[in-house]
Design an enzyme around this catalytic site. Structure first.
Site, PDB file in Angstrom:
ATOM      1  CE  LYS A  52      -3.483  -1.873   2.252  1.00 29.69           C
ATOM      2  NZ  LYS A  52      -4.395  -2.681   3.448  1.00 29.69           N
ATOM      3  CD  GLN A  96      -3.224  -4.732   6.401  1.00 27.54           C
ATOM      4  OE1 GLN A  96      -3.523  -3.436   6.443  1.00 27.54           O
ATOM      5  NE2 GLN A  96      -3.438  -5.621   6.268  1.00 27.54           N
ATOM      6  CG  ASP A 119      -9.435  -0.049   5.847  1.00 26.44           C
ATOM      7  OD1 ASP A 119      -9.534   0.177   4.597  1.00 26.44           O
ATOM      8  OD2 ASP A 119      -9.098  -0.114   6.409  1.00 26.44           O
TER       9      ASP A 119
HETATM   10  N1  GUN Z   1      -7.007  -6.892   6.642  1.00 27.67           N
HETATM   11  C1  GUN Z   1      -7.405  -7.226   5.275  1.00 27.67           C
HETATM   12  N2  GUN Z   1      -7.978  -6.453   4.762  1.00 27.67           N
HETATM   13  C2  GUN Z   1      -7.826  -5.229   5.240  1.00 27.67           C
HETATM   14  C3  GUN Z   1      -8.363  -3.868   4.223  1.00 27.67           C
HETATM   15  O1  GUN Z   1      -8.526  -3.709   3.834  1.00 27.67           O
HETATM   16  N3  GUN Z   1      -8.205  -3.282   6.101  1.00 27.67           N
HETATM   17  C4  GUN Z   1      -7.184  -3.485   6.756  1.00 27.67           C
HETATM   18  N4  GUN Z   1      -7.203  -2.458   7.207  1.00 27.67           N
HETATM   19  N5  GUN Z   1      -6.722  -4.412   7.458  1.00 27.67           N
HETATM   20  C5  GUN Z   1      -7.157  -5.429   6.150  1.00 27.67           C
END
Ligand code: GUN
Length: 294
Positions: A52, A96, A119
């Site tokens: 990311k 995350q 998110d």
């Molecule tokens: N863990 C798995 N998928 C995601 C996501 O899309 N965002 C976040 N913050 N954590 C994750």
């Protein structure tokens, strides 16, 4: 069979975002700034967050990684979240998941300011999404919708069977695909671990979205000819013969199911890269909204 190439489409989206950022720069405006909070050293999470942050750099965003030790307390993490909420320089951020077991995930997600929640996990955004109001749509379902749109996959009136009711993928995609509009207007069945005779449902499906996390779960005898298959699974399977020690597997027995499918996403290179592209899209959106509010 046509491949739904998430790598190709995500690159197109990233190019579109990069062009918008270049315009912002030319106008002397602030560029979008995404922050990511990572607690601990889970291998998969490190990979995702790293990816990311690197994507941000490539398209001209600013990015900040807040990497905290495994022992971080819930209170300390809350303080970091409050700091990010108050930091005017940051347009959006993600925490995350999964978080270490001693931290209450729900408490943390509730503390994220909805205007910075790129998110789309805060109840305010989830509620707005469910009511068809402008919001941040969670990146994975947003990516699936975009993939369907760009390949012009017919969804109107189709029977879509979603496997898995997670808050991040299954639940939101079931809501989005049942709404009015492009890549939607489907009749949706949301299935889960208590569903009886799943096979009888998947055999009726025109579209299957599998977000289960069980490698090779969806077999060819569970689908009908011409089905559209979206594989959200991305599980690390141990394999000592590989340098990394594992390979990535989707939920779908790709080899066999792809022979019956009209469209199918590969793993890797399907939904995964789309998720990152849509997070960036949400961050661009956050910057534009903050500009309007300023
Ligand atoms: N863990 C798995 N998928 C995601 C996501 O899309 N965002 C976040 N913050 N954590 C994750």
């Amino acid at each position: 069979m046509k491949l739904l190439d998430g790598k190709k489409i995500s690159n197109q989206i990233k190019e579109e975002i990069a062009a918008a950022v270049a315009d912002m720069k030319n106008r002397g405006e602030k560029v979008p700034h995404l922050a990511a909070v990572l607690v601990g050293n889970d291998g998969a999470s490190l990979t995702y967050v790293g990816s990311k942050v690197r994507s941000c750099e490539k398209i001209g965003f600013r990015s900040t990684l807040v990497h905290l030790p495994e022992e971080t307390t819930e209170e300390q993490l809350l303080q970091e979240v409050y700091k990010l909420n108050g930091n005017k320089d940051i347009d959006g951020y993600i925490v995350q998941l999964p978080l270490p077991k001693h931290i209450d995930e729900e408490k943390i997600l509730l503390a994220v300011h909805p205007d910075k929640d790129v998110d789309g996990f805060h109840p305010t955004n989830f509620g707005k999404m469910a009511l068809d109001m402008p919001s941040f749509v969670p990146a994975t379902p947003y990516g699936i919708m975009e993939l369907l749109k760009r390949y012009k996959v017919e969804t109107q009136g189709k029977h879509c069977v979603v496997i898995g009711r997670s808050h991040i993928v299954g639940r939101p995609i079931s809501i989005l695909m049942s709404q009015k509009g492009e890549a939607a207007d489907a009749t949706v069945t949301l299935t889960h671990s208590r569903t009886k005779d799943l096979k009888s449902l998947t055999l009726q499906a025109d579209i299957i979205v599998s977000a289960l996390g069980v490698p090779g779960f969806l077999k060819a005898d569970m689908v009908k000819d011409g089905v559209v298959v979206i594989d959200v699974g991305i599980t690390r399977v141990a394999d000592p013969s590989r340098e990394r020690g594992y390979y990535l597997s989707g939920d779908v027995d790709f080899e066999a199911v792809s022979r019956k499918a009209s469209y199918i996403t590969p793993v890797p290179g399907g939904v995964g890269p789309m998720t990152i592209a849509m997070l960036l899209k949400n961050t661009l959106l956050a910057r534009e909204r903050h500009k309007e509010m300023a």
